[in-house]
Motif scaffolding. Structure first.
Motif: not given
Length: 385
Positions: A288-309
């Motif tokens: 999805n592109g470098i630095g991609y964030t996604f919505k968890v509940s009401y906030t956007y996050f990165v994956a907080h895991n090196q390989l997942l991200q």
């Protein structure tokens, strides 16, 4: 410091040369300095790709695979996903590969001395800022209602990204040049522990203590053959599946909750990981592109895991390229005879991924460690001469 006076000027120039490549995140807050540093990184890249071609006269497979990996990240992010290019970090990581490849074949001692001076200064300066500015050099505000203190190395969990590879290379140099841990190196080891404990980073504390524990274990000759690249890779895969996919931590409840002061969701990371597995399926091959964030509940996050991200950003193609580099380097380390220097680098690479279980870091420092690992047979051969 064992730096011959005739090489003093060269060492000083080398320090100046590599400083832009390892500038801590705090300095990137200043726009003008950021622009100047970006220009210097590009200049270093051009100079050292030229030097490698003129004097080394070959581009090894690590350089080729690294180039493929970062070009794919750039292409998939910018042209396919219409995201950011992250060009500065890409050129910086590639420059580190080129710089270390050149010096490994020419004068590795000069580069190790220069890195020692730079990394020692940064480690001590960061610790000093923690004492002088206990509430932080700046306030990080990644999203509304979240304010975090930051120092030279950034916020608390970012500390290990700098400290682990820096202290590992310093220890590597000490053993390589003196066959022992020097007094000043031991002082830096103690300083790094103080710094990480002052930051109150659970990720950092666990990772750094594990790093030093591995280095001590490696001193036990009977365990040298057990803890190698293959066994550590298998161990990491098991840990990754157990922690990230299965989310089973009951056996670690006392350690996580009582000692580290965290909850069994790793401060909500298990919820982020569960969503991340759904997100990566959307563009599984190209990302999805470098630095991609996604919505968890009401906030956007990165994956907080090196390989997942990595998969979310660059897809399975990016993961395959990165794993290919790891295997390539691992093979080089594996065939190198058992020496303390080998174990230091192997431990440092393993700890980067352990820290990356709950965080996502840039690729600058891991490519420093990978380049040392790849060139380890050449480096150790020069020591024997």
């Amino acid at each position: 410091m064992n730096i011959n006076q005739s090489n003093l000027l060269l060492t000083f120039l080398t320090v100046l040369c590599i400083t832009p490549l390892f500038l801590p995140i705090y300095f990137y807050r200043f726009h003008t300095l950021n622009l100047i540093n970006s220009a210097l990184i590009l200049l270093i890249f051009i100079i050292f790709i030229t030097l490698n071609l003129l004097y080394i006269k070959k581009i090894n497979i690590l350089i080729v695979l690294s180039l493929c990996f970062f070009l794919w990240r750039f292409y998939s992010s910018y042209y396919i996903s219409h995201g950011i290019t992250d060009l500065n970090n890409i050129i910086c990581a590639l420059s580190i590969v080129l710089v270390f490849n050149f010096y490994s074949n020419r004068n590795i001692t000069l580069l190790l001395n220069a890195i020692f001076i730079l990394f020692s200064g940064l480690l001590l300066f960061n610790l000093l800022t923690q004492f002088i500015f206990p509430n932080g050099l700046f306030v990080d505000n990644p999203r509304s209602n979240l304010y975090r203190p930051g120092w030279l190395f950034g916020i608390d969990n970012a500390f290990i990204y700098y400290i682990s590879p820096m202290i590992s290379v310093i220890i590597f140099r000490s053993i390589y040049l003196y066959n022992r841990i020097t007094l000043f190196t031991f002082f830096l080891i103690c300083s790094s522990l103080i710094s990480i404990f002052l930051a109150h980073s659970a990720t950092g504390i666990v990772s750094l203590l594990l790093l030093y524990s591995l280095m001590i274990i490696y001193r036990i000759k009977s365990l040298n053959k057990i803890f190698n690249f293959i066994s550590l890779s298998i161990l990491y895969i098991i840990i990754w599946i157990f922690v990230v996919r299965i989310n089973s931590f009951k056996s670690f409840e006392y350690f996580i909750v009582d000692l580290l002061g965290k909850d069994l969701t790793f401060s909500g990371r298990t919820r982020i990981w569960n969503v991340a597995f759904d997100v990566l399926k959307e563009h599984l091959w190209v990302g999805n592109g470098i630095g991609y964030t996604f919505k968890v509940s009401y906030t956007y996050f990165v994956a907080h895991n090196q390989l997942l991200q990595l998969i979310i950003e660059s897809g399975l193609i990016g993961l395959v390229l990165f794993v290919s580099i790891i295997i390539l380097v691992g093979n080089k380390i594996q065939v190198t005879k058992i020496l303390p220097e080998k174990q230091v680098i192997l431990s440092a690479i393993f700890i980067f991924f352990i820290a990356g279980l709950t965080e996502t870091y840039p690729y600058t420092y891991i490519f420093l460690l990978l380049t040392i690992g790849y060139n380890l047979p050449i480096i150790m051969k020069k020591k024997e001469i």
